[in-house]
Design an enzyme around this catalytic site. Structure first.
Site, PDB file in Angstrom:
ATOM      1  NE  ARG A  64     -23.160  23.041  -6.670  1.00  0.00           N
ATOM      2  CZ  ARG A  64     -23.321  22.369  -6.071  1.00  0.00           C
ATOM      3  NH1 ARG A  64     -23.149  21.016  -6.213  1.00  0.00           N
ATOM      4  NH2 ARG A  64     -24.124  22.582  -4.852  1.00  0.00           N
ATOM      5  CG  HIS A  65     -18.679  23.810  -3.676  1.00  0.00           C
ATOM      6  ND1 HIS A  65     -19.764  22.920  -4.046  1.00  0.00           N
ATOM      7  CD2 HIS A  65     -19.690  24.981  -3.320  1.00  0.00           C
ATOM      8  CE1 HIS A  65     -21.015  23.367  -3.829  1.00  0.00           C
ATOM      9  NE2 HIS A  65     -20.638  24.533  -3.455  1.00  0.00           N
TER      10      HIS A  65
ATOM     11  CD  GLU B 158     -25.944  30.505  -5.901  1.00  0.00           C
ATOM     12  OE1 GLU B 158     -26.491  29.535  -4.990  1.00  0.00           O
ATOM     13  OE2 GLU B 158     -24.982  31.068  -5.413  1.00  0.00           O
TER      14      GLU B 158
ATOM     15  CB  SER C  70     -26.771  35.019  -4.500  1.00  0.00           C
ATOM     16  OG  SER C  70     -25.631  34.836  -4.008  1.00  0.00           O
TER      17      SER C  70
ATOM     18  NE  ARG D 270     -17.735  32.245  -0.514  1.00  0.00           N
ATOM     19  CZ  ARG D 270     -19.045  32.716  -0.913  1.00  0.00           C
ATOM     20  NH1 ARG D 270     -20.109  31.796  -0.918  1.00  0.00           N
ATOM     21  NH2 ARG D 270     -19.181  34.049  -1.029  1.00  0.00           N
TER      22      ARG D 270
ATOM     23  CD  GLU E 189     -18.042  26.055   0.078  1.00  0.00           C
ATOM     24  OE1 GLU E 189     -18.979  25.201   0.272  1.00  0.00           O
ATOM     25  OE2 GLU E 189     -18.501  27.077  -0.841  1.00  0.00           O
TER      26      GLU E 189
ATOM     27  NE  ARG F 182     -20.558  27.517  -8.098  1.00  0.00           N
ATOM     28  CZ  ARG F 182     -21.223  27.353  -7.154  1.00  0.00           C
ATOM     29  NH1 ARG F 182     -22.533  27.722  -7.175  1.00  0.00           N
ATOM     30  NH2 ARG F 182     -20.958  26.629  -6.096  1.00  0.00           N
TER      31      ARG F 182
HETATM   32  P1  ATP Z   1     -23.109  29.357  -2.981  1.00  0.00           P
HETATM   33  O1  ATP Z   1     -22.341  29.785  -3.643  1.00  0.00           O
HETATM   34  O2  ATP Z   1     -23.901  30.122  -2.359  1.00  0.00           O
HETATM   35  O3  ATP Z   1     -22.493  28.263  -1.904  1.00  0.00           O
HETATM   36  P2  ATP Z   1     -23.744  26.779  -3.929  1.00  0.00           P
HETATM   37  O4  ATP Z   1     -24.589  26.652  -5.187  1.00  0.00           O
HETATM   38  O5  ATP Z   1     -22.609  26.323  -3.722  1.00  0.00           O
HETATM   39  O6  ATP Z   1     -24.035  28.377  -3.589  1.00  0.00           O
HETATM   40  P3  ATP Z   1     -24.641  25.968  -1.383  1.00  0.00           P
HETATM   41  O7  ATP Z   1     -25.415  26.631  -0.662  1.00  0.00           O
HETATM   42  O8  ATP Z   1     -23.303  25.573  -1.299  1.00  0.00           O
HETATM   43  O9  ATP Z   1     -24.984  26.378  -2.993  1.00  0.00           O
HETATM   44  O10 ATP Z   1     -25.708  24.337  -1.818  1.00  0.00           O
HETATM   45  C1  ATP Z   1     -26.686  24.549  -2.697  1.00  0.00           C
HETATM   46  C2  ATP Z   1     -27.142  23.171  -2.545  1.00  0.00           C
HETATM   47  O11 ATP Z   1     -26.255  22.269  -3.028  1.00  0.00           O
HETATM   48  C3  ATP Z   1     -27.404  22.671  -1.255  1.00  0.00           C
HETATM   49  O12 ATP Z   1     -28.960  22.720  -0.926  1.00  0.00           O
HETATM   50  C4  ATP Z   1     -26.686  21.558  -0.819  1.00  0.00           C
HETATM   51  O13 ATP Z   1     -27.469  20.691  -0.424  1.00  0.00           O
HETATM   52  C5  ATP Z   1     -25.954  21.101  -2.053  1.00  0.00           C
HETATM   53  N1  ATP Z   1     -24.922  20.929  -2.029  1.00  0.00           N
HETATM   54  C6  ATP Z   1     -23.827  21.555  -1.460  1.00  0.00           C
HETATM   55  N2  ATP Z   1     -22.804  20.824  -1.290  1.00  0.00           N
HETATM   56  C7  ATP Z   1     -22.722  19.711  -1.789  1.00  0.00           C
HETATM   57  C8  ATP Z   1     -22.177  18.454  -1.925  1.00  0.00           C
HETATM   58  N3  ATP Z   1     -20.951  18.404  -1.631  1.00  0.00           N
HETATM   59  N4  ATP Z   1     -22.836  17.435  -2.558  1.00  0.00           N
HETATM   60  C9  ATP Z   1     -23.856  17.375  -2.811  1.00  0.00           C
HETATM   61  N5  ATP Z   1     -24.745  18.460  -2.652  1.00  0.00           N
HETATM   62  C10 ATP Z   1     -23.961  19.586  -2.327  1.00  0.00           C
HETATM   63  P1  AMO Z   2     -22.825  33.887  -2.579  1.00  0.00           P
HETATM   64  O1  AMO Z   2     -22.221  33.017  -1.415  1.00  0.00           O
HETATM   65  O2  AMO Z   2     -23.888  32.983  -3.252  1.00  0.00           O
HETATM   66  O3  AMO Z   2     -23.126  35.251  -2.307  1.00  0.00           O
HETATM   67  O4  AMO Z   2     -21.621  33.656  -3.956  1.00  0.00           O
HETATM   68  C1  AMO Z   2     -21.709  34.381  -4.779  1.00  0.00           C
HETATM   69  C2  AMO Z   2     -21.334  33.590  -6.091  1.00  0.00           C
HETATM   70  O5  AMO Z   2     -19.724  33.109  -5.977  1.00  0.00           O
HETATM   71  C3  AMO Z   2     -19.705  31.783  -6.464  1.00  0.00           C
HETATM   72  N1  AMO Z   2     -19.152  31.117  -5.198  1.00  0.00           N
HETATM   73  C4  AMO Z   2     -18.347  30.043  -5.620  1.00  0.00           C
HETATM   74  N2  AMO Z   2     -17.614  29.397  -6.752  1.00  0.00           N
HETATM   75  C5  AMO Z   2     -17.033  28.439  -6.713  1.00  0.00           C
HETATM   76  N3  AMO Z   2     -16.584  28.030  -5.378  1.00  0.00           N
HETATM   77  C6  AMO Z   2     -17.041  28.518  -4.082  1.00  0.00           C
HETATM   78  N4  AMO Z   2     -16.849  27.740  -3.129  1.00  0.00           N
HETATM   79  C7  AMO Z   2     -18.043  29.376  -4.267  1.00  0.00           C
HETATM   80  N5  AMO Z   2     -18.571  30.072  -3.253  1.00  0.00           N
HETATM   81  C8  AMO Z   2     -19.330  30.931  -4.029  1.00  0.00           C
HETATM   82  C9  AMO Z   2     -21.010  31.280  -6.814  1.00  0.00           C
HETATM   83  C10 AMO Z   2     -21.992  32.107  -6.065  1.00  0.00           C
HETATM   84  O6  AMO Z   2     -23.178  32.186  -6.659  1.00  0.00           O
HETATM   85  N6  AMO Z   2     -21.877  38.189  -0.643  1.00  0.00           N
HETATM   86  C11 AMO Z   2     -22.684  37.545  -1.538  1.00  0.00           C
HETATM   87  C12 AMO Z   2     -23.110  38.325  -2.798  1.00  0.00           C
HETATM   88  C13 AMO Z   2     -23.661  39.425  -2.858  1.00  0.00           C
HETATM   89  O7  AMO Z   2     -24.838  39.491  -2.210  1.00  0.00           O
HETATM   90  O8  AMO Z   2     -23.355  40.605  -3.106  1.00  0.00           O
HETATM   91  C14 AMO Z   2     -22.148  36.184  -1.736  1.00  0.00           C
HETATM   92  O9  AMO Z   2     -21.159  35.959  -1.474  1.00  0.00           O
HETATM   93  O10 AMO Z   2     -21.128  31.460  -8.282  1.00  0.00           O
END
Ligand code: ATP
Ligand code: AMO
Length: 439
Positions: free
Chosen positions: A223-224, A362, A365, A215, A217, A413
């Protein structure tokens, strides 16, 4: 033989006076004048090698005293029970062979006495991993992955492997890494989503995959990752509630297996692991919004995605109410979930979706999926995507696609929350983030 035993395999009383050969790294040399302790470290732990000046050859004693820290050695000697030594024994050496000498100074201290910055640790992972605390994390990671595979197998899932070089995006929210594929543009896959769904049309019924997701990002957070390990599953003839049970079982089994098989590693990390109780609490998205708004830290409207702050507010609220870290948020607005999520028949504004949360963030999902061709194609168009580029996926829905559901769980995570670590990079051997591309 370079090694007959690991340091942990030695039973002090049973093996007293027996000859053994240990192999590993020089963790520390402590020269107390009349006595010299060489602490040998292998993957499993430490052993004390003791040389008494008056009892050994003086050349041998002097050579031992001058061993460089982190050099690789093999030690042959006799076992002597000794309460004050690690694991209750010491080895009185007959021979110490230096297999490879280490340079000095070391990039970082392996004894844990001097803390190094995260970047230093990651730049020199080969030394960082020699710290018992660091290697403990990766042994626990192994236990988690093993437990996850066990649980899937036990529930009748088969393991699959799908391509990471792909032609289309799957997850709307984050961006893609473009790559050159001969004369065409391709991308690194963000999720096995489309493939695991196609496998449902193929009749495999229950599949899982543990593999990398990529990704792009832009942000640099704790956490990313730009390359993460996703634990994915898909299950036919199931709805979102059925697969939420599989998710709870997977998490609980991972915790209990780590507790059972990695007690030593948990001890190194100072963790008293509590296995989460199932079933996890379930809140609807609407209830979640009301709770967050009660705290007055921010004002959310129905249809908004949850911010990081709101995830924290909610996580703390749930923890204070229930004492549990894990919970589900179900029934999300259809509009803020990906195109493949199934809306409720009687209320299409909301969808058969969930996020599985930990107090801090999170973890997963998932959703029941749309299995009707026309409906899916409409949803793709409505989200501003080009249905033509999804032909390879959409076709699978035209010839007998069963109802199905699935989820994705971030391995890193899961680990960082299990071990209470602040930075996701700690649970990845060679993390890829905004700045880091090597090692
Ligand atoms: P996903 O795995 O679906 O990406 P996530 O927990 O990473 O889950 P995001 O959709 O990336 O979720 O972001 C969740 C929330 O975290 C968003 O509402 C966004 O505002 C916030 N967020 C994402 N990136 C950042 C960042 N770099 N700093 C602060 N907040 C962030
Ligand atoms: P989603 O985008 O929420 O859903 O991703 C699922 C889970 O993967 C982890 N994750 C990450 N962990 C670390 N760094 C990242 N950049 C990152 N992106 C995602 C998180 C997140 O909750 N296709 C759907 C899943 C489905 O519906 O089956 C999906 O990708 O823990």
């Amino acid at each position: 033989k370079l090694r007959t035993h690991h340091t942990r395999d030695i039973e002090p009383e049973e093996m007293a006076d027996k000859s053994v050969t240990l192999a590993g790294w020089v963790h520390e040399v402590r020269d107390l004048g009349g006595i010299c302790f060489v602490v040998l470290r292998d993957r499993e732990g430490m052993a004390q090698v003791t040389l008494v000046k008056k009892k050994v050859d003086s050349d041998f004693f002097n050579k031992a005293k001058k061993l460089m820290r982190e050099s690789v050695i093999s030690v042959t000697g006799t076992v002597k029970p000794e309460e004050k030594a690690p694991n209750g024994y010491e080895v009185l050496p007959d021979d110490i062979t230096v297999l490879n000498e280490s340079c000095t100074p070391l990039p970082l201290d392996t004894t844990g006495k001097v803390e190094a910055e995260m970047d230093t640790c990651l730049d020199s992972r080969y030394v960082d991993l020699r710290k018992p605390r660091t290697s403990a994390i990766f042994k626990i990671r192994h236990e988690v992955l093993k437990a996850v595979r066990d649980n899937f197998t036990r529930e009748g899932f088969i393991e699959t492997t799908t391509p990471k070089v792909v032609a289309t995006a799957t997850e709307g929210g984050t961006s893609l890494f473009p790559i050159t594929y001969f004369d065409r543009e391709a991308f690194l896959n963000q999720s096995p989503q489309l493939f695991k769904q196609i496998l449902m049309s193929g009749g495999l019924e229950k599949v899982f995959e543990i593999g990398p997701i990529f990704r792009a990002e832009e942000h640099d957070t704790r956490r990313h990752l730009n390359e993460a390990t996703s634990i994915d599953m898909e299950s036919s003839f199931s709805d979102h509630f059925d697969i939420m049970e599989t998710l709870e079982n997977t998490i609980a089994h991972a915790y209990s297996q780590v507790k059972e098989n990695a007690s030593q590693q948990l001890e190194y990390l100072g963790i008293d692991l509590e296995v989460p109780e199932t079933p996890f609490k379930r809140l609807t998205y609407s209830e979640a919004i009301d709770i967050i708004n009660q705290y007055g830290k921010e004002e959310l409207e129905w249809g908004d995605d949850l911010s990081t702050l709101s995830e924290h507010t909610l996580g703390e609220h749930v923890y204070n109410e229930t004492g549990a870290h894990h919970y589900f948020i179900i029934d999300w607005p259809t509009e803020i979930k990906p195109f493949y999520a199934m809306p409720y028949e009687d209320n299409p504004e909301i969808s058969k979706t969930f996020d599985m949360m930990h107090t801090r963030l999170e973890l997963s999902s998932g959703a029941q999926r749309i299995h009707y061709y026309d409906m899916l194609k409409n949803r793709i168009e409505n989200q501003g995507l080009d249905p033509d580029s999804f032909d390879f996926y959409l076709d699978a829905f035209r010839y007998g696609m069963p109802p199905h559901a699935g989820w994705g769980l971030g391995c890193e995570r899961l680990l960082m929350t299990m071990l209470g670590l602040e930075n996701i990079r700690e649970v990845v051997l060679f993390p890829r983030d905004r700045r880091r591309l090597s090692p």
